[in-house]
Design a protein around this motif. Structure first.
Motif, short mmCIF file in Angstrom:
data_model
loop_
_atom_site.label_atom_id
_atom_site.label_comp_id
_atom_site.label_asym_id
_atom_site.label_seq_id
_atom_site.Cartn_x
_atom_site.Cartn_y
_atom_site.Cartn_z
N THR A 71 2.91 11.22 -7.09
CA THR A 71 1.70 11.02 -6.30
C THR A 71 1.99 10.41 -4.92
N ALA A 72 3.25 10.35 -4.54
CA ALA A 72 3.60 9.71 -3.26
C ALA A 72 2.94 10.41 -2.08
N GLY A 73 2.84 11.74 -2.11
CA GLY A 73 2.21 12.48 -1.02
C GLY A 73 0.73 12.16 -0.89
N VAL A 74 0.05 12.11 -2.02
CA VAL A 74 -1.39 11.80 -2.01
C VAL A 74 -1.60 10.36 -1.55
N ARG A 75 -0.74 9.45 -2.02
CA ARG A 75 -0.86 8.06 -1.60
C ARG A 75 -0.62 7.92 -0.10
N TRP A 76 0.36 8.68 0.43
CA TRP A 76 0.62 8.61 1.86
C TRP A 76 -0.58 9.14 2.64
N LEU A 77 -1.13 10.26 2.22
CA LEU A 77 -2.31 10.81 2.90
C LEU A 77 -3.45 9.81 2.90
N HIS A 78 -3.69 9.18 1.75
CA HIS A 78 -4.78 8.20 1.65
C HIS A 78 -4.52 7.00 2.56
N ALA A 79 -3.27 6.52 2.58
CA ALA A 79 -2.94 5.36 3.42
C ALA A 79 -3.11 5.68 4.90
N GLU A 80 -2.87 6.92 5.28
CA GLU A 80 -3.00 7.32 6.69
C GLU A 80 -4.41 7.77 7.04
N GLY A 81 -5.31 7.81 6.06
CA GLY A 81 -6.68 8.23 6.31
C GLY A 81 -6.82 9.73 6.53
N LEU A 82 -5.91 10.50 5.93
CA LEU A 82 -5.94 11.96 6.08
C LEU A 82 -6.43 12.61 4.80
N SER A 83 -7.10 13.72 4.96
CA SER A 83 -7.55 14.50 3.81
C SER A 83 -6.40 15.39 3.35
N PRO A 84 -6.30 15.67 2.03
CA PRO A 84 -5.28 16.60 1.56
C PRO A 84 -5.42 18.00 2.16
N THR A 85 -6.60 18.31 2.67
CA THR A 85 -6.81 19.62 3.28
C THR A 85 -6.51 19.63 4.78
N ALA A 86 -6.08 18.48 5.32
CA ALA A 86 -5.70 18.43 6.74
C ALA A 86 -4.50 19.34 6.98
N ARG A 87 -4.35 19.78 8.20
CA ARG A 87 -3.23 20.66 8.55
C ARG A 87 -2.07 19.84 9.11
N ALA A 88 -0.88 20.38 8.98
CA ALA A 88 0.30 19.71 9.54
C ALA A 88 0.17 19.59 11.06
N SER A 89 -0.53 20.52 11.67
CA SER A 89 -0.70 20.46 13.13
C SER A 89 -1.61 19.30 13.55
N ASP A 90 -2.33 18.70 12.59
CA ASP A 90 -3.20 17.56 12.89
C ASP A 90 -2.45 16.24 12.96
N LEU A 91 -1.18 16.23 12.56
CA LEU A 91 -0.41 15.00 12.53
C LEU A 91 -0.04 14.54 13.94
N THR A 92 -0.15 13.23 14.14
CA THR A 92 0.26 12.63 15.41
C THR A 92 1.72 12.19 15.28
N ALA A 93 2.29 11.71 16.37
CA ALA A 93 3.66 11.20 16.33
C ALA A 93 3.76 10.02 15.36
N ALA A 94 2.74 9.17 15.36
CA ALA A 94 2.74 8.02 14.44
C ALA A 94 2.70 8.50 12.99
N HIS A 95 1.93 9.55 12.71
CA HIS A 95 1.90 10.12 11.35
C HIS A 95 3.27 10.64 10.94
N TRP A 96 3.94 11.34 11.85
CA TRP A 96 5.26 11.89 11.53
C TRP A 96 6.25 10.77 11.24
N LEU A 97 6.22 9.70 12.03
CA LEU A 97 7.11 8.57 11.79
C LEU A 97 6.82 7.91 10.44
N SER A 98 5.56 7.74 10.13
CA SER A 98 5.18 7.16 8.85
C SER A 98 5.57 8.06 7.69
N LEU A 99 5.38 9.36 7.85
CA LEU A 99 5.77 10.32 6.81
C LEU A 99 7.27 10.29 6.59
N HIS A 100 8.04 10.23 7.67
CA HIS A 100 9.49 10.17 7.54
C HIS A 100 9.92 8.90 6.82
#
Length: 126
Positions: free
Chosen positions: A57-86
């Motif tokens: 569930t790490a992916g779902v937890r990350w999405l929730h922590a970042e305030g993103l919906s699971p249906t969001a697109r990868a193109s919606d990610l900001t630089a801060a999102h990418w750093l947090s995801l990494h």
């Protein structure tokens, strides 16, 4: 001969510039995996793309922590999102092994008696 992973563009490239040199190959693999996931062409949902990169569930937890919906697109990610995801991706990678045994060999059934290593069938005395 393997092809080099293409360099990310947009916010992912901005995030890449902020990482140390030794983290770049892993970041490039993550970006490529998320953007080129099999579901990205049919269902561009980020939740599905992360399912293959983050265990359980790490992916779902990350999405929730970042305030993103699971249906969001990868193109919606900001630089801060990418750093947090990494950072989350690195934290969930398996620990490196000492090289004594290949990673896929642990827990294989022993074909001599049909049970996992160390397990024996219970004798039946009637």
């Amino acid at each position: 001969m393997s092809r080099p992973t293409p360099l990310p563009t947009g916010p992912a490239a901005e995030a890449r510039e902020q990482l140390p040199e030794d983290a770049l190959p892993g970041f490039d693999r993550l970006v490529h995996a998320v953007l080129a996931s099999p579901g990205a062409t049919r269902h561009p949902a980020l939740g599905a793309a992360l399912r293959g990169q983050l265990p359980g569930t790490a992916g779902v937890r990350w999405l929730h922590a970042e305030g993103l919906s699971p249906t969001a697109r990868a193109s919606d990610l900001t630089a801060a999102h990418w750093l947090s995801l990494h950072e989350t991706w690195q934290a969930n990678q398996p620990a490196p092994r000492d090289g004594a045994r290949p990673a896929g060999r642990a827990g294989r059934a022993d074909s001599r008696h049909g049970h996992a290593p160390g397990a024996q069938a219970i004798p039946r005395y009637f």
